[in-house]
Design a protein around this motif. Structure first.
Motif, short mmCIF file in Angstrom:
data_model
loop_
_atom_site.label_atom_id
_atom_site.label_comp_id
_atom_site.label_asym_id
_atom_site.label_seq_id
_atom_site.Cartn_x
_atom_site.Cartn_y
_atom_site.Cartn_z
N ARG A 62 -6.37 77.83 2.54
CA ARG A 62 -7.35 78.18 1.51
C ARG A 62 -8.64 77.38 1.68
N ALA A 63 -8.52 76.15 2.15
CA ALA A 63 -9.70 75.31 2.34
C ALA A 63 -10.46 75.64 3.62
N GLY A 64 -10.00 76.61 4.38
CA GLY A 64 -10.70 77.00 5.59
C GLY A 64 -10.57 76.00 6.71
N LEU A 65 -9.40 75.34 6.80
CA LEU A 65 -9.21 74.27 7.77
C LEU A 65 -8.33 74.68 8.95
N VAL A 66 -8.06 75.97 9.09
CA VAL A 66 -7.20 76.43 10.17
C VAL A 66 -7.84 76.14 11.53
N ALA A 67 -9.13 76.43 11.67
CA ALA A 67 -9.81 76.18 12.94
C ALA A 67 -9.85 74.69 13.26
N HIS A 68 -10.03 73.87 12.23
CA HIS A 68 -10.04 72.42 12.43
C HIS A 68 -8.67 71.96 12.94
N LEU A 69 -7.60 72.45 12.33
CA LEU A 69 -6.26 72.08 12.79
C LEU A 69 -6.02 72.58 14.21
N ALA A 70 -6.45 73.80 14.49
CA ALA A 70 -6.26 74.35 15.84
C ALA A 70 -6.96 73.49 16.88
N GLY A 71 -8.17 73.04 16.56
CA GLY A 71 -8.90 72.20 17.50
C GLY A 71 -8.18 70.89 17.78
N ARG A 72 -7.62 70.30 16.74
CA ARG A 72 -6.92 69.02 16.92
C ARG A 72 -5.59 69.20 17.64
N LEU A 73 -5.03 70.41 17.54
CA LEU A 73 -3.74 70.68 18.19
C LEU A 73 -3.90 71.24 19.59
N GLY A 74 -5.11 71.68 19.94
CA GLY A 74 -5.28 72.40 21.19
C GLY A 74 -4.57 73.74 21.14
N ALA A 75 -4.60 74.37 19.96
CA ALA A 75 -3.85 75.61 19.74
C ALA A 75 -4.81 76.75 19.42
N HIS A 76 -4.26 77.97 19.35
CA HIS A 76 -5.05 79.17 19.05
C HIS A 76 -4.27 80.06 18.09
N PRO A 77 -4.96 80.87 17.29
CA PRO A 77 -4.26 81.83 16.43
C PRO A 77 -3.50 82.85 17.27
#
Length: 449
Positions: free
Chosen positions: A301-316
């Protein structure tokens, strides 16, 4: 039951009866009701007391032991802030040095209770007379709290000496949630206008609020409790030491009953109204990594999915789908904000094939999650005729970008296993291996369905 139905309890006899009742037991409620009436208690009093005991039992999940000394209405309990969350609200005011906090639209007094425990003074304002009476009862243990029956926007904050405000606009009408902030009571713009009088303003809002409705100079924080997103808050002035932006507050209850709090913020977001970054998904099943991660709802909800993906080296895994995939497990500092699985297999989302799998593997326990597909997990589970001792976890989703004319990719089933269960128990490390790294496992079948 509304507040007026509690009038029989607001007497010495009523309060004595309520406090003398045993813990609520639905199987014994009718017997107890008949017994109390035979003793001469009025039907109205008996009904109010037993209803109150039932509500106190429900309220224990929000208020813990405080619930046993409080009065509730069903709507008031439904809308009340959980004590664990209101404690974090109150801590903001205490850190800001607030001396007198006005709780506008205090309801039954849940937030005012926490504020009064940490701040020198609280002015709790509630327009509904019966609800204000309940708040008065609930705040009795706090002599530094005053309850006033008045319209929230008509209180002279300066004359009262208020230096900080907490507002909780009513977001329901006729039992239904109101999505439009300008139809809340009071409307959101009217509440935000209070900053002209008191800069330190906090507003409890619905977690589904559009980011565009937020003030650009405020900090917005979404809150989840044990995986359930419960609210969002707008914090202004001294109440937002983080500065403008968005964050997620994740509260977890451990196996020992102790709670922990974790905050995630995107340092690159200084404007809460800015749309969240949308990342390109993987191309197809062959690009899936060893792990699938699902961000906590507050982070989504806070729009932090891209931030988490960047820190994980992951993608949707798919277009605008909050399942992330990557090759590395979650670091401990990010673990509170994600649920992770190890990918085992990719299956087509075809009922006949899934029924065959359940039958041949003897699957009797099935945990199903879904994102981005029009399939109800409970309905699918019921149609699979589960039998047997085996268990699996399935994630139903889409993989890849949208196709031509906006068509969505076909649905798939990701068969996954909890990371803890998939990693072998630690033992002697083979020569030349990193003892801190998980032991290698067979790579999952990632062939396209």
């Amino acid at each position: 039951m509304d507040g007026s139905d509690l009038a029989p309890l607001l007497t010495p006899e009523g309060w004595w009866l309520l406090e003398s009742l045993p813990p609520y037991d639905p199987d014994q409620a009718l017997v107890l009701s008949e017994s109390l009436r035979r003793e001469g208690h009025s039907p109205a009093l008996v009904s109010a007391a037993l209803t109150q005991q039932r509500l106190r039992r429900r309220a224990a999940t929000k208020f813990g032991p405080f619930a046993d000394r409080m009065l509730f209405t069903p709507d008031g309990l439904e809308q009340a802030t959980r004590l664990a969350v209101s404690a974090h609200h109150a801590a903001r005011y205490a850190r800001a040095g607030s001396r007198l906090v006005a709780d506008l639209g205090c309801g039954i007094g849940g937030d005012a209770l926490a504020l009064a425990s940490l701040c020198p003074g609280v002015l709790a304002v509630e327009r509904d007379e019966a609800t204000a009476a309940l708040a008065t009862v609930n705040l009795t243990p706090f002599p530094n709290a005053e309850v006033r029956c008045a319209d929230a926007l008509e209180v002279d904050l300066a004359a009262a000496g208020v230096d900080a405000v907490f507002a909780d606009p009513a977001r329901r009408s006729g039992g239904r949630r109101i999505a439009d902030p300008e139809r809340w009571s009071p409307p959101l713009h009217s509440v935000l206008a209070l900053r002209e009088q008191v800069a330190a303003l906090g507003v409890k809002v619905a977690p589904g609020i559009d980011h565009a409705s937020l003030p650009a100079d405020a900090h917005a924080q979404w809150v989840s409790v044990d995986g359930e997103v419960v609210e969002a808050g707008i914090w202004c002035g001294q109440l937002a030491p983080e500065g403008p932006g968005r964050s997620a507050l994740v509260l977890r209850t451990g196996a020992d009953g102790e709670s922990s709090a974790h905050v995630l913020a995107d340092p690159d977001c200084a404007d809460p109204t800015r749309p969240p970054v949308q990342l390109d998904p993987i191309a197809g099943p062959e690009a899936l990594g060893d792990f699938i991660h699902e961000p906590d709802g507050a982070a989504i909800r806070a729009g932090l999915v891209a931030h988490l993906a960047g820190r994980l080296g992951a993608h949707p895994v798919g277009h605008r789908i909050a399942y992330l995939t990557g090759a590395t497990p979650v670091e401990p500092e990010l673990a509170p904000f994600l649920r992770s699985w190890r990918l085992v297999e990719v299956l087509p989302l075809h009922l006949k094939a899934l029924r065959s799998r359940v039958r041949t593997r003897g699957i009797g326990r099935l945990e199903i999650h879904a994102r981005g597909v029009d399939v109800a997990p409970d309905a699918l589970r019921a149609s699979l005729h589960l039998r047997g001792q085996a268990g699996e976890t399935w994630l139903l989703t889409r993989i890849g970008e949208r196709g031509e004319h906006g068509r969505s990719p076909r649905g798939v089933v990701l068969v996954v296993a909890p990371v803890e269960a998939a990693v072998p128990a630690p033992g002697p490390a083979p020569t030349g291996s990193d003892p801190a790294a998980p032991s290698p496992l067979p790579r999952p079948d990632r062939s396209a369905p």
